[in-house]
Design an enzyme around this catalytic site. Structure first.
Site, PDB file in Angstrom:
ATOM      1  N   ARG A   1     -10.414 -11.532   1.699  1.00 14.83           N
ATOM      2  CA  ARG A   1     -11.083 -12.825   1.348  1.00 14.83           C
ATOM      3  C   ARG A   1     -10.474 -13.977   1.562  1.00 14.83           C
ATOM      4  NH1 ARG A   1     -11.266  -9.359  -4.414  1.00 14.83           N
ATOM      5  NH2 ARG A   1     -11.372  -7.720  -2.797  1.00 14.83           N
TER       6      ARG A   1
ATOM      7  N   ASP B   1      -7.600  -3.277  10.482  1.00 18.57           N
ATOM      8  CA  ASP B   1      -7.993  -4.267   9.491  1.00 18.57           C
ATOM      9  C   ASP B   1      -8.631  -5.540  10.133  1.00 18.57           C
ATOM     10  OD1 ASP B   1      -8.728  -4.458   6.936  1.00 18.57           O
ATOM     11  OD2 ASP B   1      -6.770  -5.274   6.479  1.00 18.57           O
TER      12      ASP B   1
ATOM     13  N   LYS C   1       0.924  -1.335   0.064  1.00 17.87           N
ATOM     14  CA  LYS C   1       0.004  -0.052   0.099  1.00 17.87           C
ATOM     15  C   LYS C   1       0.748   1.251   0.040  1.00 17.87           C
ATOM     16  CE  LYS C   1      -3.913  -1.777   2.607  1.00 17.87           C
ATOM     17  NZ  LYS C   1      -4.963  -1.561   1.503  1.00 17.87           N
TER      18      LYS C   1
HETATM   19  N1  BES Z   1      -7.984  -3.836   4.300  1.00 20.63           N
HETATM   20  C1  BES Z   1      -8.295  -3.229   2.992  1.00 20.63           C
HETATM   21  C2  BES Z   1      -9.561  -2.566   2.731  1.00 20.63           C
HETATM   22  C3  BES Z   1      -9.926  -1.344   3.461  1.00 20.63           C
HETATM   23  C4  BES Z   1      -9.731  -0.250   2.877  1.00 20.63           C
HETATM   24  C5  BES Z   1     -10.275  -1.470   4.703  1.00 20.63           C
HETATM   25  C6  BES Z   1      -9.932   1.050   3.589  1.00 20.63           C
HETATM   26  C7  BES Z   1     -10.756  -0.217   5.467  1.00 20.63           C
HETATM   27  C8  BES Z   1     -10.306   1.037   4.853  1.00 20.63           C
HETATM   28  C9  BES Z   1      -8.340  -4.629   1.985  1.00 20.63           C
HETATM   29  O1  BES Z   1      -7.516  -5.714   2.366  1.00 20.63           O
HETATM   30  C10 BES Z   1      -7.726  -4.035   0.807  1.00 20.63           C
HETATM   31  O2  BES Z   1      -6.546  -3.638   0.774  1.00 20.63           O
HETATM   32  N2  BES Z   1      -8.733  -4.136  -0.278  1.00 20.63           N
HETATM   33  C11 BES Z   1      -8.487  -3.770  -1.584  1.00 20.63           C
HETATM   34  C12 BES Z   1      -8.775  -4.557  -2.513  1.00 20.63           C
HETATM   35  C13 BES Z   1      -7.992  -4.545  -3.882  1.00 20.63           C
HETATM   36  C14 BES Z   1      -6.630  -4.641  -3.956  1.00 20.63           C
HETATM   37  C15 BES Z   1      -9.079  -5.403  -4.927  1.00 20.63           C
HETATM   38  C16 BES Z   1      -8.838  -2.241  -1.885  1.00 20.63           C
HETATM   39  O3  BES Z   1      -9.724  -1.934  -1.215  1.00 20.63           O
HETATM   40  O4  BES Z   1      -8.154  -1.461  -2.235  1.00 20.63           O
HETATM   41 ZN    ZN Z   2      -7.295  -5.700   4.465  1.00 17.69          ZN
HETATM   42 MN    MN Z   3      -5.465  -5.393   1.838  1.00 18.65          MN
END
Ligand code: BES
Ligand code: ZN
Ligand code: MN
Length: 487
Positions: free
Chosen positions: A339, A276, A265
């Site tokens: 997931r 998370d 990230k």
């Molecule tokens: N933990 C994140 C989602 C999230 C984002 C939670 C903001 C709380 C606040 C999740 O694991 C994630 O990184 N999701 C990605 C998915 C993508 C790579 C398909 C996302 O939402 O960008």
């Molecule tokens: Zn996550």
């Molecule tokens: Mn993630």
């Protein structure tokens, strides 16, 4: 942590010596009851004048006029709350929230008298009276005040109030878990805090990495393999119902920190990923709430605890792993890890417990925040009856929840070059493709709800019942769903 709230029979002697704040209630008609009349007399008619003012007339229901440093009283303030004796549950709760906000650590004496919804008023106070100050060595205001609620016929209300406070303790437990930094709340520390729920009569088991490997949970294990913290699955069984009755299963994503892994990230805002594990936090709080109020239902909570880190042992984009179910997954993006954790825990939950229904909770996608903001969690379900029951429970608790669609059209987006499925579906409908991924691990005859709580688990501004930060969203709705549908 939750402050204890004391319940007492109404006692109007010595009111003039009470320190801190006093709260009284006056209906929209402006009529003073016995309690309000007593306070009015002590402060030489100030309550009456306030209630006759235009300000009181304009005041919204559940809000208060504040008499500061009233003559005739030792109290610092009297909160004159505009609330009818027969106010409904959520209005009474809102009034309680307001009292807790103004209290600011001082003593608070609530003269609830004849209020019908005194349990919800108390609930509002308890829900809002929360701070996470474990790591502050200096507090701006001392927090040593006591909250006392005085009511007529206290014994008639005691059970109901104990029930709402039990649930509130669960909400605060969830908020504490979500607020903890990730160097403290490691997978091991999280598991230890869940093992401690054994004291409440919950049977708790911790599955370690070798157990998970034997069960074939390779997809879950692939998420934690770059971290120094061991992956774990914790199983919490509350058997308050008939023995042999299939349980409701609650499954939570417990990523104690999500760096994204090799699909790292960006730095900006990454510290937010300390929350998370919010799904697992809500499951833990709901289990605590059910056990504390001794719910006559069978409910099993399962959480997958992992840390998503980049390292020489971390999963690479493009790696293919085999799930406990047997389906293979190409991990195109290691940041879509939630997931991956849930799919194996959900399969295990169905395999072992054959649950009556299954609800998973996860801070799963940023896309759900784009869709619904911080007001509503995304609700996905394969069962209209169960879904409607959940939506009504959430509405009754004032926890925002909005149903989102599923469909085979979205499912196609998960096609992989090499494996049975890809773990990401591209940018369009990101929350729905995540739900479609999970659905592949739900048996056809299992009624199921997926709750994407990324937008509601922790927020920057205060909500209806929580200060800014971790909200505990979902504990009350799940508790109510269990009460209304599974008891
Ligand atoms: N933990 C994140 C989602 C999230 C984002 C939670 C903001 C709380 C606040 C999740 O694991 C994630 O990184 N999701 C990605 C998915 C993508 C790579 C398909 C996302 O939402 O960008
Ligand atoms: Zn996550
Ligand atoms: Mn993630």
């Amino acid at each position: 942590m939750a402050k204890s709230i004391e319940l007492q029979e109404i006692e109007l002697d010595h009111l003039d010596q009470v320190t801190g704040r006093i709260a009284i209630f006056v209906g929209s008609d402006g009529a003073l009851d016995k309690v309000a009349r007593r306070v009015n007399r002590l402060c030489k008619g100030a309550v009456d004048r306030a209630v006759q003012s235009e300000a009181f007339e304009k005041l919204s229901v559940a809000d208060a006029l504040v008499l500061a440093y009233p003559v005739g009283l030792a109290a610092e303030a009297v909160d004159i709350v505009k609330l009818d004796r027969r106010a409904d549950a959520l209005t009474a709760r809102k009034a309680g929230v307001g009292l807790a906000k103004r209290r600011n650590g001082q003593n608070l004496l609530v003269l609830a008298g004849l209020l019908k919804q005194v349990a919800e008023l108390t609930n509002g106070i308890a829900l809002r009276d929360y701070r996470f100050d474990t790591y502050r060595t200096q507090l701006d205001t001392p927090q040593d005040g006591q909250i006392t609620v005085m009511i007529n016929r206290v014994d008639d209300h005691r059970d109901q109030i104990n029930d709402v406070l039990a649930v509130c303790t669960g909400v605060h437990f969830t908020r504490d878990l979500i607020s903890e930094p990730s160097n403290v709340l490691t997978t091991t520390e999280f598991a230890d805090r869940l093992v401690a729920l054994g004291e409440l009569g919950i049977q708790v088991e911790v599955l370690e990495e070798d157990d998970l490997a034997k069960l074939g949970m390779n997809v879950l294990l692939s998420v934690g393999q770059g971290s120094a913290s061991p992956s774990k699955v914790v199983v919490m069984q509350w058997n308050g119902g008939k023995s042999g009755d299939a349980p409701l299963a609650l499954v939570g994503k417990g990523v104690v920190f999500d760096t994204g892994g090799i699909s790292l990230k960006p730095a900006l805002g990454m510290e937010e990923m300390t929350m998370d594990m919010g799904g697992a936090g809500v499951v833990a709080g709901a289990m605590m709430a059910l056990a504390k109020r001794k719910a006559p239902a069978n409910v099993v909570g399962l959480v997958g605890l992992v840390e998503n880190m980049p390292s020489g042992t971390a999963t690479r984009p493009g790696d293919v792993v085999t799930s406990m179910k047997g389906d293979t997954v190409e991990i195109t993006n290691t940041d879509a890890e939630g997931r991956l954790v849930l799919c194996d825990v959900m399969w295990y939950a169905q395999d072992r417990f054959a649950p009556k229904a299954m609800i998973d909770l996860a801070t799963l996608t940023g896309a759900i925040i784009i869709a619904l903001g911080h007001e509503n969690a995304g609700v996905f379900s394969n069962d209209d009856g169960l879904c409607d029951a959940f939506l009504s429970a959430a509405r009754a608790e004032n926890e925002g929840a909005w149903r989102m669609p599923l469909g085979t059209g979205y499912d196609k987006l998960l096609k992989s070059r090499v494996a049975d499925m890809n773990n990401v579906g591209g940018r369009p409908a990101g929350s729905i493709t995540a739900a479609q991924f999970l659905k592949r691990f739900v048996k056809d005859d299992t009624p199921w709800i997926h709750l994407d709580i990324a937008g509601v688990a922790s927020v920057k501004s205060e909500t209806a019942h929580a200060p800014s930060g971790a909200t505990g969203w979902g504990v009350m709705a799940l508790n109510r769903l269990v009460r209304d549908t599974f008891e």
